[in-house]
Structures are given as C-alpha cells and as structure tokens.
Design a protein around this motif. Structure first.
Motif, PDB file in Angstrom:
ATOM      1  N   PHE A  44       0.717  -0.990  -0.071  1.00  0.00           N
ATOM      2  CA  PHE A  44       0.101   0.031  -0.122  1.00  0.00           C
ATOM      3  C   PHE A  44       0.809   1.353   0.107  1.00  0.00           C
ATOM      4  CE2 PHE A  44      -3.842  -2.178   2.027  1.00  0.00           C
ATOM      5  CZ  PHE A  44      -4.113  -3.123   0.857  1.00  0.00           C
ATOM      6  N   VAL A  45       1.977   1.200   0.741  1.00  0.00           N
ATOM      7  CA  VAL A  45       2.728   2.283   0.773  1.00  0.00           C
ATOM      8  C   VAL A  45       3.331   2.551  -0.939  1.00  0.00           C
ATOM      9  CG1 VAL A  45       5.374   3.245   1.186  1.00  0.00           C
ATOM     10  CG2 VAL A  45       3.824   2.290   2.836  1.00  0.00           C
ATOM     11  N   HIS A  46       3.557   1.486  -1.699  1.00  0.00           N
ATOM     12  CA  HIS A  46       3.950   1.580  -2.897  1.00  0.00           C
ATOM     13  C   HIS A  46       2.882   1.705  -3.836  1.00  0.00           C
ATOM     14  CE1 HIS A  46       7.748   0.355  -0.773  1.00  0.00           C
ATOM     15  NE2 HIS A  46       8.208   1.366  -1.672  1.00  0.00           N
ATOM     16  N   LYS A  47       1.522   1.936  -3.684  1.00  0.00           N
ATOM     17  CA  LYS A  47       0.347   1.824  -4.511  1.00  0.00           C
ATOM     18  C   LYS A  47       0.131   0.584  -5.043  1.00  0.00           C
ATOM     19  CE  LYS A  47       0.099   6.172  -3.004  1.00  0.00           C
ATOM     20  NZ  LYS A  47      -0.493   6.637  -1.772  1.00  0.00           N
ATOM     21  N   CYS A  48       0.488  -0.370  -4.594  1.00  0.00           N
ATOM     22  CA  CYS A  48       0.517  -1.635  -5.039  1.00  0.00           C
ATOM     23  C   CYS A  48       1.522  -1.954  -6.436  1.00  0.00           C
ATOM     24  CB  CYS A  48      -0.980  -2.179  -5.405  1.00  0.00           C
ATOM     25  SG  CYS A  48      -2.042  -2.279  -3.854  1.00  0.00           S
ATOM     26  N   PHE A  49       2.197  -1.071  -6.609  1.00  0.00           N
ATOM     27  CA  PHE A  49       3.101  -1.060  -7.856  1.00  0.00           C
ATOM     28  C   PHE A  49       2.669  -1.042  -9.195  1.00  0.00           C
ATOM     29  CE2 PHE A  49       5.221  -3.102  -4.033  1.00  0.00           C
ATOM     30  CZ  PHE A  49       6.277  -2.568  -3.898  1.00  0.00           C
ATOM     31  N   ILE A  50       1.500  -0.214  -9.100  1.00  0.00           N
ATOM     32  CA  ILE A  50       0.706  -0.054 -10.428  1.00  0.00           C
ATOM     33  C   ILE A  50       0.455   1.450 -10.486  1.00  0.00           C
ATOM     34  CG2 ILE A  50      -0.209  -2.372 -10.590  1.00  0.00           C
ATOM     35  CD1 ILE A  50      -2.735  -1.458  -9.867  1.00  0.00           C
ATOM     36  N   SER A  51       0.120   1.869 -11.646  1.00  0.00           N
ATOM     37  CA  SER A  51      -0.297   3.138 -11.904  1.00  0.00           C
ATOM     38  C   SER A  51      -1.779   3.345 -11.471  1.00  0.00           C
ATOM     39  CB  SER A  51       0.198   3.746 -13.092  1.00  0.00           C
ATOM     40  OG  SER A  51      -0.948   2.962 -14.375  1.00  0.00           O
ATOM     41  N   GLU A  52      -2.099   4.469 -11.111  1.00  0.00           N
ATOM     42  CA  GLU A  52      -3.624   4.983 -10.828  1.00  0.00           C
ATOM     43  C   GLU A  52      -4.392   4.685 -11.732  1.00  0.00           C
ATOM     44  OE1 GLU A  52      -6.724   6.305  -8.167  1.00  0.00           O
ATOM     45  OE2 GLU A  52      -4.643   5.727  -7.673  1.00  0.00           O
ATOM     46  N   GLY A  53      -5.499   3.740 -11.420  1.00  0.00           N
ATOM     47  CA  GLY A  53      -6.691   3.450 -12.653  1.00  0.00           C
ATOM     48  C   GLY A  53      -6.214   2.652 -13.592  1.00  0.00           C
ATOM     49  N   GLN A  54      -5.008   1.827 -13.371  1.00  0.00           N
ATOM     50  CA  GLN A  54      -4.388   0.873 -14.136  1.00  0.00           C
ATOM     51  C   GLN A  54      -5.487  -0.299 -14.563  1.00  0.00           C
ATOM     52  OE1 GLN A  54      -0.203  -0.229 -13.770  1.00  0.00           O
ATOM     53  NE2 GLN A  54      -0.690  -2.241 -14.636  1.00  0.00           N
ATOM     54  N   ILE A  55      -6.048  -0.922 -13.735  1.00  0.00           N
ATOM     55  CA  ILE A  55      -6.712  -2.208 -14.036  1.00  0.00           C
ATOM     56  C   ILE A  55      -7.809  -1.703 -14.983  1.00  0.00           C
ATOM     57  CG2 ILE A  55      -8.331  -3.881 -12.836  1.00  0.00           C
ATOM     58  CD1 ILE A  55      -6.572  -3.925 -10.627  1.00  0.00           C
ATOM     59  N   LEU A  56      -8.734  -0.553 -14.524  1.00  0.00           N
ATOM     60  CA  LEU A  56      -9.892  -0.076 -15.225  1.00  0.00           C
ATOM     61  C   LEU A  56      -9.458   0.094 -16.661  1.00  0.00           C
ATOM     62  CD1 LEU A  56     -12.103   1.648 -12.657  1.00  0.00           C
ATOM     63  CD2 LEU A  56     -12.481  -0.738 -13.849  1.00  0.00           C
ATOM     64  N   ARG A  57      -8.251   0.979 -16.939  1.00  0.00           N
ATOM     65  CA  ARG A  57      -7.676   1.499 -18.015  1.00  0.00           C
ATOM     66  C   ARG A  57      -7.335   0.228 -19.108  1.00  0.00           C
ATOM     67  NH1 ARG A  57      -4.688   4.419 -15.865  1.00  0.00           N
ATOM     68  NH2 ARG A  57      -2.690   3.299 -16.049  1.00  0.00           N
ATOM     69  N   ASN A  58      -6.813  -0.688 -18.509  1.00  0.00           N
ATOM     70  CA  ASN A  58      -6.422  -1.829 -19.331  1.00  0.00           C
ATOM     71  C   ASN A  58      -7.542  -2.964 -19.382  1.00  0.00           C
ATOM     72  OD1 ASN A  58      -3.987  -0.421 -19.714  1.00  0.00           O
ATOM     73  ND2 ASN A  58      -2.789  -1.611 -18.099  1.00  0.00           N
ATOM     74  N   ARG A  59      -8.884  -2.660 -19.218  1.00  0.00           N
ATOM     75  CA  ARG A  59      -9.599  -3.828 -19.016  1.00  0.00           C
ATOM     76  C   ARG A  59     -10.027  -4.347 -20.280  1.00  0.00           C
ATOM     77  NH1 ARG A  59     -16.022  -2.628 -17.689  1.00  0.00           N
ATOM     78  NH2 ARG A  59     -15.772  -2.329 -19.802  1.00  0.00           N
ATOM     79  N   GLY A  60      -9.877  -3.413 -21.551  1.00  0.00           N
ATOM     80  CA  GLY A  60      -9.761  -4.153 -22.824  1.00  0.00           C
ATOM     81  C   GLY A  60      -9.130  -5.236 -23.158  1.00  0.00           C
ATOM     82  N   ARG A  61      -7.998  -5.549 -22.462  1.00  0.00           N
ATOM     83  CA  ARG A  61      -7.261  -6.518 -22.835  1.00  0.00           C
ATOM     84  C   ARG A  61      -7.826  -7.965 -22.553  1.00  0.00           C
ATOM     85  NH1 ARG A  61      -1.395  -4.499 -20.447  1.00  0.00           N
ATOM     86  NH2 ARG A  61      -1.063  -2.756 -21.649  1.00  0.00           N
ATOM     87  N   ILE A  62      -8.862  -7.937 -21.497  1.00  0.00           N
ATOM     88  CA  ILE A  62      -9.544  -9.147 -20.705  1.00  0.00           C
ATOM     89  C   ILE A  62     -11.078  -9.148 -21.181  1.00  0.00           C
ATOM     90  CG2 ILE A  62      -7.634  -9.373 -19.178  1.00  0.00           C
ATOM     91  CD1 ILE A  62      -9.638  -8.354 -17.226  1.00  0.00           C
ATOM     92  N   GLU A  63     -11.528  -8.346 -21.995  1.00  0.00           N
ATOM     93  CA  GLU A  63     -12.910  -8.317 -22.145  1.00  0.00           C
ATOM     94  C   GLU A  63     -13.367  -9.425 -22.961  1.00  0.00           C
ATOM     95  OE1 GLU A  63     -13.959  -4.531 -23.761  1.00  0.00           O
ATOM     96  OE2 GLU A  63     -14.042  -3.683 -21.701  1.00  0.00           O
TER      97      GLU A  63
END
Length: 328
Positions: free
Chosen positions: A243-262
């Motif tokens: 959590f200190v490292h924001k889970c090592f991803i960028s803000e909004g990354q999962i929703l932004r990349n959802r097209g990869r798994i739709e």
C-alpha cells in the motif's frame, strides 16, 4: 441445496469436503525467494489457480473446498513472504510484477496451458493484473470483494471513510499513533512495522490486522478472531509495503487496461455490505464488460467465509464445470 427456515447455515454447508494434496513443492524463484505451491483435486481436471488476499494472507486448506475435486485441478500458492513461502515476512524483491512472474513460473512448471483464476480482495487484484499481462493463459475469472488498488479505496479504509461507521474500532486503530501522524496512517504504521524491533512490529502488526479483521464479516456469528503474532506481523508488513507503494501499479491501471481481458468471462461475487472493499469498485469493473456477471450478495460483507459469499462462489465454480471442460 436445501435451506432450513429460521436456521443459520455456515459456509461449510456449501463447501466440498476437505481433500488432501496430491502434490506440494517449494519453487526457487532465483532471487532469494522460495514459493510454496500445492495441487489437489483431479490431476487431469480443469486447472484453477487460487490467488489469496492481503497481500500477505496466505492460502488455507479450506480454499480447496470451493471446487468440485472430481472436475478441478486446484493450484494453491503462498505469495512471496507469507504462508509457507520463504523468507517469511520479507519485502525484498516483493512487488506485483514479481507475483505475476511467479504465477507464470508456476503455470509453466506444472505444464498447464490455460487455467481459471480465482481470487478475492487483493487476490482479485492480482488475478486481474495477471490476466491483463497474460490474457491468452486465462480461461475464466472468478473474483470476490473487488479491490482495484486505487487511492480512493485506500483513503476509504485508512483515511477515515469507513471510520464513520466504526468510530470505536477506528479509535483503537488510530490511538496507537500520535495525533500528528494521523494524516497518513499507512506511512505511520510503516515506520513501526519496519522498525527492526520484533515486539514493536508484532504489536503494530496485530493492530493493523485487527482493524481489517474486525470489519471483514457483517454477521458477528462468524467472528474473524485475533491473528497470532507471527501471522499478523507478516500479513501487516506485506500489506503495508504494497500500500505504501500503491501496489506497484499506476492509478486506474486495471480499469484502463480492461480491454485486454474483455474476451474472457468473469463471475464477480460482491458483498453488498462490504466495508473493506465497497461494491462501487466491482460495479465499475463490470460495467460495459459484456462477458462479466456481477452478483451483489445481500447481507454480506468481505470475508470469503461468509455463508452467502461461499454459496455464490461455489455456485459459480459448479456452473462453470461444463463450460471450462469444453474450452480446454
């Protein structure tokens, strides 16, 4: 499954009987970490990998019980630093990218072409990120208590949002920290969880884990209890590190990349009264994803062990049996 009017049923009423492992091993990841991996169920069945929560929660034998052992080849693993993986409570070389790479190493070692990913809370986060990194390796996603690793979610749980519902428990969590540090409790706990003094780390680890455990279940008939010191220290250090490292991803990354798994199907089981990971994240994830089915479970919170959550998850894995068999 039948229901008895007026009688509460525990999660065990919906689970398969406990089975033993047919394989267990430690995988050397080559960078100082050894990751515990086990298999149970049908060696020739539909492969499913279980991503546990936390980070730092570790797997438990009960997680094998969410799958028909005649149909599924069930793969459990303890993520770096927790459970039976070693070194215990270590945050060195311990990032989201490392965990995704570990999952690929496990898949390749076990000679699995494609598998279903099953995970809740942080486990849902990891399953989604793994699927986005390796969409050709995922048959289906079964997710619970969705956490998208966004700042708004951390602010809700550690910045005073949920405290409006639990002021007494929030006071227990915050009173250990001087008032001048309350603006960033994740950072304040980080200083103590990594103090180098085991007694201090264990004390604050229990407080960190206790705050989360206290809010996990809606019905007090299924209390989470207090975690042992070693477990609480490892869980809290790892979770706080991520959590200190924001889970090592960028803000909004999962929703932004959802097209990869739709193109991948997903069953999302979400407690409507989840106070740790509120339903808004699951709702946002599912909106516009045609192959995703969101089930909002009434009178249920965050915990995997809550009966209605368990029932919905087992219903999903049962319903998917013919679909996944056909896909292999």
């Amino acid at each position: 499954m039948d229901r008895t009017a007026g009688q509460k049923r525990t999660s065990g009423a919906f689970l398969y009987p406990l089975i033993d492992r047919f394989d267990q091993r430690m995988l050397d990841m080559g960078d100082g970490h050894q990751v515990y991996v086990e298999q149970s169920g049908n060696p020739d069945g539909v492969p499913v990998v279980v991503c546990h929560g936390g980070p730092g929660g570790g797997c438990s034998p009960a997680m094998r019980r969410y799958f028909d052992p005649e149909v599924y080849r069930i793969v459990l693993f303890d993520q770096r630093g927790c459970g039976l993986s070693r070194p215990h409570a270590s945050v060195e070389a311990n990032t989201t990218a490392h965990l995704i790479a570990d999952m690929e190493r496990i898949r390749e070692t076990l000679k699995i072409d494609r598998w279903m990913c099953f995970g809740g809370s942080w486990g849902a986060t990891l399953a989604l990120l793994y699927a986005q990194a390796h969409p050709d390796r995922v048959l289906h996603l079964v997710l619970r208590g969705v956490f998208l690793a966004q700042q708004s979610e951390l602010d809700w749980f550690y910045g005073g949002g949920v405290a409006r519902f639990f002021p007494d428990l929030w006071a227990q969590f915050t009173d250990l920290i001087p008032a001048g540090e309350h603006e960033d409790l994740i950072a304040a706990y980080h200083e103590r969880l990594f103090s180098g003094n085991y007694a201090v780390e264990a004390r604050f680890g229990r407080a960190w884990a206790g705050w989360e455990n206290a809010l996990a279940a809606v019905d007090p008939a299924w209390p989470m209890g207090e975690a042992p010191a070693d477990y609480a220290r490892a869980f809290s250090r790892l979770e706080n590190h991520y959590f200190v490292h924001k889970c090592f991803i960028s803000e909004g990354q999962i929703l932004r990349n959802r097209g990869r798994i739709e193109h991948i199907g997903a069953d999302i089981v979400q407690g409507r009264q989840d106070m740790i990971c509120p339903p808004l994240s699951a709702w946002r994830l599912a909106q516009g994803w045609d192959r995703a089915h969101l089930k909002l479970v009434q009178a249920s919170g965050h915990a995997l062990s809550e009966p209605r959550i368990t029932e919905a998850l087992v219903e999903a894995t049962n319903r998917l049996r013919p679909v996944l068999r056909a896909a292999l």
